[in-house]
Structures are given as C-alpha cells and as structure tokens.
Design a protein around this motif. Sequence first.
Motif, PDB file in Angstrom:
ATOM      1  N   ALA A 140      -9.554 -17.147 -13.895  1.00  0.00           N
ATOM      2  CA  ALA A 140      -9.220 -15.984 -13.065  1.00  0.00           C
ATOM      3  C   ALA A 140      -7.904 -16.204 -12.328  1.00  0.00           C
ATOM      4  O   ALA A 140      -7.101 -15.283 -12.178  1.00  0.00           O
ATOM      5  CB  ALA A 140     -10.348 -15.714 -12.071  1.00  0.00           C
ATOM      6  N   SER A 141      -7.659 -17.446 -11.876  1.00  0.00           N
ATOM      7  CA  SER A 141      -6.447 -17.732 -11.109  1.00  0.00           C
ATOM      8  C   SER A 141      -5.189 -17.597 -11.954  1.00  0.00           C
ATOM      9  O   SER A 141      -4.097 -17.416 -11.419  1.00  0.00           O
ATOM     10  CB  SER A 141      -6.522 -19.145 -10.516  1.00  0.00           C
ATOM     11  N   GLY A 142      -5.310 -17.686 -13.266  1.00  0.00           N
ATOM     12  CA  GLY A 142      -4.152 -17.525 -14.128  1.00  0.00           C
ATOM     13  C   GLY A 142      -3.957 -16.103 -14.598  1.00  0.00           C
ATOM     14  O   GLY A 142      -3.038 -15.816 -15.365  1.00  0.00           O
ATOM     15  N   ASN A 143      -4.805 -15.201 -14.133  1.00  0.00           N
ATOM     16  CA  ASN A 143      -4.753 -13.809 -14.571  1.00  0.00           C
ATOM     17  C   ASN A 143      -4.815 -12.856 -13.383  1.00  0.00           C
ATOM     18  O   ASN A 143      -3.866 -12.722 -12.630  1.00  0.00           O
ATOM     19  CB  ASN A 143      -5.908 -13.539 -15.546  1.00  0.00           C
ATOM     20  N   TRP A 144      -5.980 -12.237 -13.190  1.00  0.00           N
ATOM     21  CA  TRP A 144      -6.124 -11.189 -12.184  1.00  0.00           C
ATOM     22  C   TRP A 144      -6.583 -11.710 -10.825  1.00  0.00           C
ATOM     23  O   TRP A 144      -6.562 -10.982  -9.835  1.00  0.00           O
ATOM     24  CB  TRP A 144      -7.158 -10.162 -12.673  1.00  0.00           C
ATOM     25  N   GLY A 145      -7.007 -12.969 -10.727  1.00  0.00           N
ATOM     26  CA  GLY A 145      -7.634 -13.470  -9.501  1.00  0.00           C
ATOM     27  C   GLY A 145      -6.700 -14.061  -8.480  1.00  0.00           C
ATOM     28  O   GLY A 145      -7.062 -14.229  -7.318  1.00  0.00           O
ATOM     29  N   GLY A 146      -5.480 -14.420  -8.885  1.00  0.00           N
ATOM     30  CA  GLY A 146      -4.541 -15.004  -7.947  1.00  0.00           C
ATOM     31  C   GLY A 146      -4.896 -16.420  -7.546  1.00  0.00           C
ATOM     32  O   GLY A 146      -5.957 -16.958  -7.893  1.00  0.00           O
ATOM     33  N   TYR A 147      -3.979 -17.039  -6.777  1.00  0.00           N
ATOM     34  CA  TYR A 147      -4.154 -18.433  -6.377  1.00  0.00           C
ATOM     35  C   TYR A 147      -5.436 -18.646  -5.579  1.00  0.00           C
ATOM     36  O   TYR A 147      -6.070 -19.697  -5.678  1.00  0.00           O
ATOM     37  CB  TYR A 147      -2.946 -18.897  -5.555  1.00  0.00           C
ATOM     38  N   MET A 148      -5.840 -17.663  -4.799  1.00  0.00           N
ATOM     39  CA  MET A 148      -7.020 -17.840  -3.955  1.00  0.00           C
ATOM     40  C   MET A 148      -8.314 -17.945  -4.755  1.00  0.00           C
ATOM     41  O   MET A 148      -9.337 -18.370  -4.215  1.00  0.00           O
ATOM     42  CB  MET A 148      -7.113 -16.706  -2.922  1.00  0.00           C
ATOM     43  N   SER A 149      -8.276 -17.616  -6.052  1.00  0.00           N
ATOM     44  CA  SER A 149      -9.469 -17.769  -6.883  1.00  0.00           C
ATOM     45  C   SER A 149      -9.531 -19.124  -7.586  1.00  0.00           C
ATOM     46  O   SER A 149     -10.406 -19.362  -8.421  1.00  0.00           O
ATOM     47  CB  SER A 149      -9.532 -16.648  -7.922  1.00  0.00           C
ATOM     48  N   SER A 150      -8.604 -20.037  -7.247  1.00  0.00           N
ATOM     49  CA  SER A 150      -8.621 -21.379  -7.828  1.00  0.00           C
ATOM     50  C   SER A 150      -9.929 -22.094  -7.504  1.00  0.00           C
ATOM     51  O   SER A 150     -10.576 -21.818  -6.492  1.00  0.00           O
ATOM     52  CB  SER A 150      -7.469 -22.217  -7.259  1.00  0.00           C
ATOM     53  N   HIS A 151     -10.308 -23.028  -8.358  1.00  0.00           N
ATOM     54  CA  HIS A 151     -11.424 -23.911  -8.030  1.00  0.00           C
ATOM     55  C   HIS A 151     -11.027 -24.715  -6.795  1.00  0.00           C
ATOM     56  O   HIS A 151      -9.859 -25.046  -6.626  1.00  0.00           O
ATOM     57  CB  HIS A 151     -11.736 -24.831  -9.210  1.00  0.00           C
ATOM     58  N   GLY A 153      -9.481 -25.995  -3.699  1.00  0.00           N
ATOM     59  CA  GLY A 153      -8.266 -26.776  -3.506  1.00  0.00           C
ATOM     60  C   GLY A 153      -7.421 -26.922  -4.752  1.00  0.00           C
ATOM     61  O   GLY A 153      -6.513 -27.752  -4.790  1.00  0.00           O
ATOM     62  N   ASP A 154      -7.679 -26.109  -5.776  1.00  0.00           N
ATOM     63  CA  ASP A 154      -7.036 -26.260  -7.082  1.00  0.00           C
ATOM     64  C   ASP A 154      -7.138 -27.701  -7.557  1.00  0.00           C
ATOM     65  O   ASP A 154      -6.170 -28.314  -8.018  1.00  0.00           O
ATOM     66  CB  ASP A 154      -5.568 -25.820  -7.033  1.00  0.00           C
ATOM     67  N   VAL A 155      -8.344 -28.247  -7.461  1.00  0.00           N
ATOM     68  CA  VAL A 155      -8.580 -29.658  -7.777  1.00  0.00           C
ATOM     69  C   VAL A 155      -8.238 -29.995  -9.223  1.00  0.00           C
ATOM     70  O   VAL A 155      -7.860 -31.123  -9.521  1.00  0.00           O
ATOM     71  CB  VAL A 155     -10.052 -30.030  -7.443  1.00  0.00           C
ATOM     72  N   ASP A 156      -8.335 -29.023 -10.136  1.00  0.00           N
ATOM     73  CA  ASP A 156      -8.025 -29.273 -11.537  1.00  0.00           C
ATOM     74  C   ASP A 156      -6.643 -28.773 -11.946  1.00  0.00           C
ATOM     75  O   ASP A 156      -6.289 -28.793 -13.122  1.00  0.00           O
ATOM     76  CB  ASP A 156      -9.092 -28.657 -12.452  1.00  0.00           C
ATOM     77  N   ASN A 157      -5.853 -28.311 -10.983  1.00  0.00           N
ATOM     78  CA  ASN A 157      -4.465 -27.873 -11.181  1.00  0.00           C
ATOM     79  C   ASN A 157      -4.321 -26.702 -12.149  1.00  0.00           C
ATOM     80  O   ASN A 157      -3.231 -26.452 -12.668  1.00  0.00           O
ATOM     81  CB  ASN A 157      -3.585 -29.032 -11.664  1.00  0.00           C
ATOM     82  N   LEU A 158      -5.362 -25.934 -12.388  1.00  0.00           N
ATOM     83  CA  LEU A 158      -5.243 -24.792 -13.287  1.00  0.00           C
ATOM     84  C   LEU A 158      -4.384 -23.682 -12.690  1.00  0.00           C
ATOM     85  O   LEU A 158      -3.928 -22.792 -13.417  1.00  0.00           O
ATOM     86  CB  LEU A 158      -6.626 -24.244 -13.649  1.00  0.00           C
ATOM     87  N   SER A 159      -4.156 -23.719 -11.372  1.00  0.00           N
ATOM     88  CA  SER A 159      -3.245 -22.754 -10.758  1.00  0.00           C
ATOM     89  C   SER A 159      -1.819 -23.289 -10.683  1.00  0.00           C
ATOM     90  O   SER A 159      -0.947 -22.683 -10.057  1.00  0.00           O
ATOM     91  CB  SER A 159      -3.730 -22.366  -9.354  1.00  0.00           C
ATOM     92  N   ILE A 387     -11.233 -21.842   0.813  1.00  0.00           N
ATOM     93  CA  ILE A 387     -10.632 -21.028  -0.244  1.00  0.00           C
ATOM     94  C   ILE A 387      -9.187 -21.468  -0.427  1.00  0.00           C
ATOM     95  O   ILE A 387      -8.450 -21.655   0.543  1.00  0.00           O
ATOM     96  CB  ILE A 387     -10.705 -19.533   0.118  1.00  0.00           C
ATOM     97  N   SER A 388      -8.767 -21.651  -1.669  1.00  0.00           N
ATOM     98  CA  SER A 388      -7.426 -22.156  -1.972  1.00  0.00           C
ATOM     99  C   SER A 388      -6.350 -21.278  -1.341  1.00  0.00           C
ATOM    100  O   SER A 388      -6.392 -20.050  -1.430  1.00  0.00           O
ATOM    101  CB  SER A 388      -7.221 -22.217  -3.481  1.00  0.00           C
ATOM    102  N   GLY A 389      -5.389 -21.937  -0.701  1.00  0.00           N
ATOM    103  CA  GLY A 389      -4.283 -21.238  -0.064  1.00  0.00           C
ATOM    104  C   GLY A 389      -4.508 -20.919   1.403  1.00  0.00           C
ATOM    105  O   GLY A 389      -3.580 -20.546   2.105  1.00  0.00           O
ATOM    106  N   PHE A 390      -5.760 -21.070   1.874  1.00  0.00           N
ATOM    107  CA  PHE A 390      -6.101 -20.767   3.263  1.00  0.00           C
ATOM    108  C   PHE A 390      -6.449 -22.037   4.034  1.00  0.00           C
ATOM    109  O   PHE A 390      -6.821 -23.054   3.452  1.00  0.00           O
ATOM    110  CB  PHE A 390      -7.311 -19.826   3.328  1.00  0.00           C
ATOM    111  N   THR A 391      -6.367 -21.955   5.365  1.00  0.00           N
ATOM    112  CA  THR A 391      -6.886 -23.011   6.220  1.00  0.00           C
ATOM    113  C   THR A 391      -8.390 -23.127   6.010  1.00  0.00           C
ATOM    114  O   THR A 391      -9.083 -22.128   5.835  1.00  0.00           O
ATOM    115  CB  THR A 391      -6.598 -22.686   7.695  1.00  0.00           C
ATOM    116  N   ALA A 392      -8.908 -24.356   6.025  1.00  0.00           N
ATOM    117  CA  ALA A 392     -10.330 -24.569   5.822  1.00  0.00           C
ATOM    118  C   ALA A 392     -11.149 -23.858   6.895  1.00  0.00           C
ATOM    119  O   ALA A 392     -10.716 -23.682   8.038  1.00  0.00           O
ATOM    120  CB  ALA A 392     -10.645 -26.064   5.842  1.00  0.00           C
ATOM    121  N   SER A 393     -12.356 -23.462   6.516  1.00  0.00           N
ATOM    122  CA  SER A 393     -13.258 -22.784   7.438  1.00  0.00           C
ATOM    123  C   SER A 393     -13.835 -23.769   8.450  1.00  0.00           C
ATOM    124  O   SER A 393     -13.831 -24.989   8.238  1.00  0.00           O
ATOM    125  CB  SER A 393     -14.395 -22.126   6.646  1.00  0.00           C
ATOM    126  N   ALA A 394     -14.362 -23.252   9.535  1.00  0.00           N
ATOM    127  CA  ALA A 394     -15.081 -24.066  10.507  1.00  0.00           C
ATOM    128  C   ALA A 394     -16.550 -24.182  10.143  1.00  0.00           C
ATOM    129  O   ALA A 394     -17.291 -24.928  10.789  1.00  0.00           O
ATOM    130  CB  ALA A 394     -14.932 -23.480  11.908  1.00  0.00           C
TER     131      ALA A 394
END
Length: 409
Positions: A140-151, A153-159, A387-394
Amino acid sequence: MLRKCLSVGLGVACVSTAHAQSSVTLYGLVDLGITYLNSAQTGRSGGELNGKSQIAMSDGHATGLSGSRWGLRGTEDLGGGLQALFVLENGFMANTGSLAQGGAEFGRQAYVGLSSSRVATVTLGRQYDPLVDTVQQFAASGNWGGYMSSHVGDVDNLSNTNRINNSIKVALTPLAGLRAEALYSLGGVAGNATQNQIWSLGASYSGGAFSVGAGYLNARNPNVSFYGNTPNKGLATANNIGSFGSATTPQVLPAYAGFASANTLQIIGVGASYTIGAAAISAVATNTRFQGMGSASGPNPLGYTGNATFNSAELGVRYFITPGLLAGAAFDYTQRSSVKGDGGAKYMQVDLGMDYLLSKRTDAYVLTVLQRATGRDSLGQEAVANISGFTASATDNQVGVRIGLRHKF
C-alpha cells in the motif's frame, strides 16, 4: 549550440539540435498536506508518557503519497544500441523549503551509467535497492497508501526510507515480463572489504493480470552503512537506526531503535498482485533481521545480544470507482521476536485511502491509518503505537489522517 525545450509528459525536454540523439529532462512533483494525529508523545511525568492530539502541515516525505522532488534525467545515444545516462534527483520539504533525505542535495538519487538495449543497464552512485524495485509495487505504501501506511517504522524499507550510497547496480534488460537486478555497495574501509558493504538482489515477473516480485538485502554495520548514509547522520557512536526527521527535531522509532549495535541487517521480501477488472488484490510478506547485536558500532544501552526478527504480512485491495477515483484498503500485521526475554511485540494496522485525479498532473487524496501495539518495544518499555512518519503515540493506539494535494511537473 541551439537548444529547444518543450513540455513532454511530466517533464520538460531540452534537445540539442547539433546532437539530436542527446536529451535532458527536468521533472518533479510537490506533495503537501494537513495531518491529524490523535496522540503524540510530549514527554513524561511521574514515569508516565504524556500525549496530545496534533494538527500540522507536512510534506509528502513524512506521511503523503510522494515526497516532493525535482530532478534532471539525461541520455546520450552512443550507437550500436548503447546509451549513456544519468539521474540527479533532489528531495525537499515543500512546507519549509528545506532539504529532505538528511540534508543531501541529491538525496533521492544520483547516478551515472551505461545501458544496452540487448543486455543490461549498469549504473553507479546513490540508488534504490533491488528489494524496493521489485517488492514495493505490491505494498500500500508504494501505491495509494502513502508513507504513513508503511509497516511500523518502515522496518523493511519498502517505503524506500533509505537509499544506497557508493553502489554499483546491474539491471538486466527485461525479457518476456521477467526483470532481474543486482546491487553491490562498496564499504570503503581500509583493510576490511566487507565492513559497511551492502548487497541486494531482486527479480519480478508480470504477465497479464498477475505480477510477482521478490528481493533480498544484506547490510553490514547497518547503523552506519544503511541508516547513517546522509549528511545529518553517520557517526558510529550515534543511534542512526532509531531516528528520523531533522537534526533539531529528531523523532525516535521505539519499535527498533534499541537494535543499533547489530552487525548485519537482512531483509527478505516477496509480493504479488492479481487484477480483476477495476480491482486489484495484493499481498506482501517480509522478514527483517537485526543480526549479531552487540558486535558492531552503535549504542547498545540495554546490552542486547543475538538477533531481533520482524515478520510482516500485508493484504490489500484497490479499486477504481471511476477512471479518476481510486479507493484502497489494507491490513498489516508485524510481529517482533523476543529479545533478552522481553516477549517481543506486535503491531496491527489498518490502512485506508482515496485518491481523486483532478487532471493528468494534479490529484487530491485522503489517507487514514489506525495502529495498535502490544508487548515490549526495543527500548525496554511497554510498546506504543507509532504510525510511520509521525511522532510515537503515548498509548498503544494511534490514529493518523492526512488530506493532501499533489502536483507533477
């Protein structure tokens, strides 16, 4: 020498009339949007994390469909089916005008090479790795989902968070829908040819409605070679793995920030899709391993040894409601193995997106991601959503929403 320029597709082509076989194209895009986050960490009090909701403007690099960029692409016909080529591609943050990719001037791509229409293309420089080239298209991150849909922290670098410096890449000329690539990055360390080296392989096949791809990446001393290869990073004593953002406002990635002392990073990925009319179903599976922790440069405050493994799986669907309106949905699941008896962690995520084409070059979109975390994170704390690209939640839950506008030129 007379040069003529005209608009072609998504770029501007300038051709020398004295050498009509040579061309240079200027291209790029701007992706800017408003984001909402229900919980962002603001610090600790009494040992407890504090969090507040956040509304901000951000470039596509952080959370959108595409990172803002401009670039130059050129070719020269050398005869006999051989071409010389180059790409220089700059990434920037449209909301501030600052450089992206850790302050690198051409941080997205910078390479030169030769291409034979009958054999292969060989390029040298800063490039995408074959794993990204062959598997990202199914996520999804490589298509319609954007960077925020990465697994997480983008741990697998697919974004494609991390490009490869000092690399030699060979891409075989496609044959009957089959593509294959190999990459090797020289470590450049005197007396140790394998330190800081990176190598990667990838292959894909597309035939009719069905497509499939698989890739592999191996990076030695990844805290420096893979995560620390931009101007704002690179010190072996710093944690380059677990942070992103600017030097003044770094963001920590709690899911794997604690594994900066790994000797080797290994990523294996496979993806496939099947198109049925206006719909397409896709699936992706990846295995990411931080191997030999405690045996390479990088901080290790928790004294980790051995390996940390992340297994991620994603199932998604996208559908063209009309030729100009796309909708997508995906479910991601990531599980991290137990390290030092911590029991590991799990991250579950739902990705939703809609993209409306206002013209061939301009589109407006809405993205929503919901994530839940359980277990313990790499910092030895109770796992929080991130969520990738955002500050971590509390907390263990997080919801992110983005409304964006993208224009290509």
